[in-house]
Write an enzyme that holds these catalytic residues in place. Structure first.
Site, short mmCIF file in Angstrom:
data_model
loop_
_atom_site.label_atom_id
_atom_site.label_comp_id
_atom_site.label_asym_id
_atom_site.label_seq_id
_atom_site.Cartn_x
_atom_site.Cartn_y
_atom_site.Cartn_z
N GLU A 167 -31.37 111.07 -24.20
CA GLU A 167 -30.73 110.71 -25.47
C GLU A 167 -29.21 110.60 -25.33
OE1 GLU A 167 -31.91 109.52 -28.04
OE2 GLU A 167 -34.04 109.88 -27.70
N TYR A 213 -27.28 111.87 -34.97
CA TYR A 213 -28.41 111.13 -34.40
C TYR A 213 -29.15 111.94 -33.33
CZ TYR A 213 -31.05 108.49 -31.13
OH TYR A 213 -32.06 108.12 -30.31
N ASP A 263 -29.94 105.60 -35.80
CA ASP A 263 -29.03 104.93 -34.87
C ASP A 263 -28.78 103.51 -35.36
OD1 ASP A 263 -31.42 103.66 -34.32
OD2 ASP A 263 -30.90 103.34 -32.22
N CYS A 280 -36.66 93.36 -34.13
CA CYS A 280 -35.66 93.21 -35.20
C CYS A 280 -34.26 93.26 -34.59
CB CYS A 280 -35.86 94.33 -36.22
SG CYS A 280 -35.02 94.06 -37.80
N CYS A 316 -39.32 87.65 -36.29
CA CYS A 316 -40.03 88.11 -37.48
C CYS A 316 -41.53 87.81 -37.43
CB CYS A 316 -39.40 87.50 -38.73
SG CYS A 316 -37.66 87.95 -38.93
N CYS A 344 -43.30 90.70 -36.01
CA CYS A 344 -42.96 92.00 -36.59
C CYS A 344 -44.14 92.61 -37.35
CB CYS A 344 -41.77 91.86 -37.54
SG CYS A 344 -41.29 93.43 -38.30
N CYS A 361 -41.00 93.32 -45.58
CA CYS A 361 -39.57 93.12 -45.36
C CYS A 361 -38.98 92.18 -46.40
CB CYS A 361 -39.31 92.57 -43.96
SG CYS A 361 -37.56 92.36 -43.56
#
Length: 351
Positions: A40, A123, A141, A192, A199, A202, A208
């Site tokens: 991370e 985060y 994030d 995305c 899209c 997705c 959305c």
DNA sequence: TATTCGTGGCT
DNA sequence: TAGCCAAGAAT
């Protein structure tokens, strides 16, 4: 704003997609909190492909928290060399020492406690707590912000950080928080995406509001600078200079000695490279002093030292220095494990 | 709240 | 090719 039932659908669709489409990444093959923590930190503002190599080397060199805690900072920086944002490495190192000294080597298990460690912010604390310990903390994030803004149909005028954090918490799947957080980021990183989102692929497209790009703000434009550096290689060693310990940019790291512009004759110019550091685009001229006498070497206030080329893997080089040395064939292709990195006896009178 | 901190791949 | 941008944190 999606209804409670729509958010439930969103979780189900996103997690089903993640279960079948998640990339096979090294840090997803472990449940070791330390390993997840390291990943991370490396992933902060850094692309997955850039992290993968460094992650393997780092975990090989510092496989557990105690190994990192007992390491020297310069060795940690040497392994981090090339990844950028070196403050991350220093703070990760300090945090490991703090856990070792004050917490008996046992990592905190909640986001709130993790937040107190150097280098762990809003985060990262949520990411580690959810992925490694299953805490229902929403990790927000850049990916998550973009996904939420598009799903909600928000632009920068009505998407405050606070509002995005609250929304992320409402979307979070409390039963699988670690997977949900990673799924949101995976969606942002692969589907995305900022420009030209996919899209049609997705999994949450029906929910959305945007289904395409959203408005983004202005960016600060880059500055341009021209700089010169000296390259000198003799008997398998190269001359490097250490950046000041109190420099704001890459303090204490090693680079090629700086030259005043126009200080070196054009006949010595052997290379020109482009290199961008934060907000500045550098055009870097490199001048070869290998055949020049000691008296011709650049005079500088910087600490200078000759390093064996075979041991440069063990040195905390700047990314630019690494790039130039590679181009000039002065960087080892295979990892060296030389005990003696430097040779102060061969300082050759250079200050 | 706004800046500062690296680097490389992509368009 | 000259930006754009990435699993942010510290100050």
């Amino acid at each position: 704003m999606l209804s409670i039932a729509q958010r439930r659908d969103f979780r189900q669709m996103l997690l089903a997609w993640f279960d079948t489409h998640a990339r096979d990444l090294p840090w997803r093959r472990t449940r070791d909190p330390y390993a997840i923590w390291v990943s991370e930190i490396m992933l902060q503002q850094t692309r997955v492909v850039a992290v993968i190599e460094h992650y393997a080397r780092f975990m090989q060199r510092f496989p557990a928290l105690d190994a990192l805690a007992s390491a020297r900072e310069e060795d940690v920086l040497a392994v981090w060399s090339g990844l950028g944002y070196y403050r991350r490495a220093r703070m990760l190192h300090r945090a490991a020492q703090k856990v070792q000294a004050e917490l008996g080597g046992v990592m905190p298990k909640t986001a709130e406690e993790l937040r107190d460690l150097p280098g762990i912010g809003a985060y990262t604390s949520a990411a580690v707590a959810s992925i490694a310990f299953g805490e229902a903390a929403a990790a927000v994030d850049g990916n998550v912000e973009r996904v939420l803004m598009r799903v909600q149909g928000w632009d920068e005028s009505n998407a405050s950080a606070t509002r995005l954090r609250e929304t992320a918490a409402e979307f979070l799947d409390a039963a699988r928080p670690g997977d949900f957080n990673q799924a949101m980021m995976e969606l942002g990183a692969t589907i995305c995406v900022p420009r030209g989102p996919l899209c049609l692929q997705c999994p949450v497209q029906p929910l959305c509001a945007t289904r395409g790009e959203h408005l983004t703000g202005e960016r600060k434009k880059m500055q341009s600078r021209t700089v010169s550096h000296a390259f000198a290689r003799r008997r398998g060693r190269v001359l490097l200079a250490q950046r000041p310990k109190d420099a704001s940019l890459m303090p204490g790291m090693w680079e090629l000695p700086s030259l005043e512009s126009g200080a070196a004759p054009q006949s010595l110019r052997v290379l020109e490279v482009k290199h961008a550091i934060t907000v500045t685009n550098y055009t870097v001229g490199v001048y070869d002093f290998s055949a020049a006498g000691d008296e011709a070497l650049p005079k500088t206030e910087q600490v200078m030292r000759w390093f064996a080329v075979s041991a440069l893997h063990e040195v905390a080089l700047t990314g630019l220095a690494r790039k130039v040395l590679k181009k000039l064939g002065a960087f080892p292709k295979i990892a060296a494990h030389a005990k003696s990195v430097t040779d102060t006896d061969s300082n050759m009178g250079v200050r």
